[in-house]
Design a protein around this motif. Sequence first.
Motif, PDB file in Angstrom:
ATOM      1  N   THR A 124     159.400   9.896  55.278  1.00 31.23           N
ATOM      2  CA  THR A 124     158.702  11.176  55.421  1.00 31.23           C
ATOM      3  C   THR A 124     158.744  12.028  54.152  1.00 31.23           C
ATOM      4  O   THR A 124     158.055  13.041  54.070  1.00 31.23           O
ATOM      5  N   TYR A 125     159.538  11.646  53.168  1.00 32.48           N
ATOM      6  CA  TYR A 125     159.650  12.380  51.910  1.00 32.48           C
ATOM      7  C   TYR A 125     158.380  12.170  51.091  1.00 32.48           C
ATOM      8  O   TYR A 125     157.974  11.042  50.850  1.00 32.48           O
ATOM      9  N   LYS A 126     157.767  13.241  50.701  1.00 37.29           N
ATOM     10  CA  LYS A 126     156.535  13.161  49.903  1.00 37.29           C
ATOM     11  C   LYS A 126     156.769  13.822  48.554  1.00 37.29           C
ATOM     12  O   LYS A 126     157.087  15.002  48.470  1.00 37.29           O
ATOM     13  N   LYS A 127     156.628  13.053  47.489  1.00 32.74           N
ATOM     14  CA  LYS A 127     156.825  13.596  46.142  1.00 32.74           C
ATOM     15  C   LYS A 127     155.889  14.762  45.871  1.00 32.74           C
ATOM     16  O   LYS A 127     156.262  15.741  45.252  1.00 32.74           O
ATOM     17  N   LYS A 128     154.662  14.673  46.373  1.00 32.38           N
ATOM     18  CA  LYS A 128     153.673  15.719  46.095  1.00 32.38           C
ATOM     19  C   LYS A 128     154.023  17.054  46.755  1.00 32.38           C
ATOM     20  O   LYS A 128     153.535  18.096  46.335  1.00 32.38           O
ATOM     21  N   ASP A 129     154.894  17.044  47.751  1.00 30.26           N
ATOM     22  CA  ASP A 129     155.273  18.270  48.452  1.00 30.26           C
ATOM     23  C   ASP A 129     156.484  18.968  47.829  1.00 30.26           C
ATOM     24  O   ASP A 129     156.918  20.007  48.325  1.00 30.26           O
ATOM     25  N   GLN A 130     157.036  18.410  46.772  1.00 31.51           N
ATOM     26  CA  GLN A 130     158.226  18.995  46.143  1.00 31.51           C
ATOM     27  C   GLN A 130     157.823  20.147  45.235  1.00 31.51           C
ATOM     28  O   GLN A 130     156.701  20.193  44.728  1.00 31.51           O
ATOM     29  N   PRO A 131     158.723  21.093  45.012  1.00 34.68           N
ATOM     30  CA  PRO A 131     158.408  22.233  44.153  1.00 34.68           C
ATOM     31  C   PRO A 131     158.057  21.788  42.736  1.00 34.68           C
ATOM     32  O   PRO A 131     158.530  20.755  42.258  1.00 34.68           O
ATOM     33  N   GLU A 132     157.263  22.568  42.077  1.00 33.40           N
ATOM     34  CA  GLU A 132     156.896  22.270  40.692  1.00 33.40           C
ATOM     35  C   GLU A 132     158.152  22.195  39.838  1.00 33.40           C
ATOM     36  O   GLU A 132     159.055  23.021  39.951  1.00 33.40           O
ATOM     37  N   GLY A 133     158.232  21.200  39.010  1.00 37.40           N
ATOM     38  CA  GLY A 133     159.386  21.023  38.137  1.00 37.40           C
ATOM     39  C   GLY A 133     160.496  20.184  38.745  1.00 37.40           C
ATOM     40  O   GLY A 133     161.467  19.857  38.064  1.00 37.40           O
TER      41      GLY A 133
END
Length: 95
Positions: free
Chosen positions: A23-32
Motif C-alpha cells: 500500500t506504500y506509494k512513493k508518489k504520495d510521500q512529501p516532497e524531498g
Amino acid sequence: GCLGTLYSHQRTTMLRLTTFPRTYKKKDQPEGANVSDYFDRGWCFSESALSSLTKGCGNSLDIGRMREGKEYDRPYALIAECATGGGGRPPPPPA
C-alpha cells in the motif's frame, strides 16, 4: 565510533525494512522524502555491511519479509520469517 559498535556488536539485533508494504506509494510521500530503494541508500548499505560482518542470521532481521495478514504468535516464528542470512559466525574474542 559508537555507531560502528552498535551495528557490528554480535549481541545487538538489527531490524531492517528493506521493502515497503504494497500500500506504500512513493508518489504520495512529501516532497524531498528519500524514496530510494533500501540498498540504493548509502547509509542503509553501510549498516547492513557492518552488521553482516559479525551477526548470525537471528540477529539481522528484515521486517520487510513479514507477510501481510499473518500473525506471529511466537518470537521464533518471526525470526524464522525475517532472518536474512546475516554474515557468518562472529569472530572469536581477542585472546
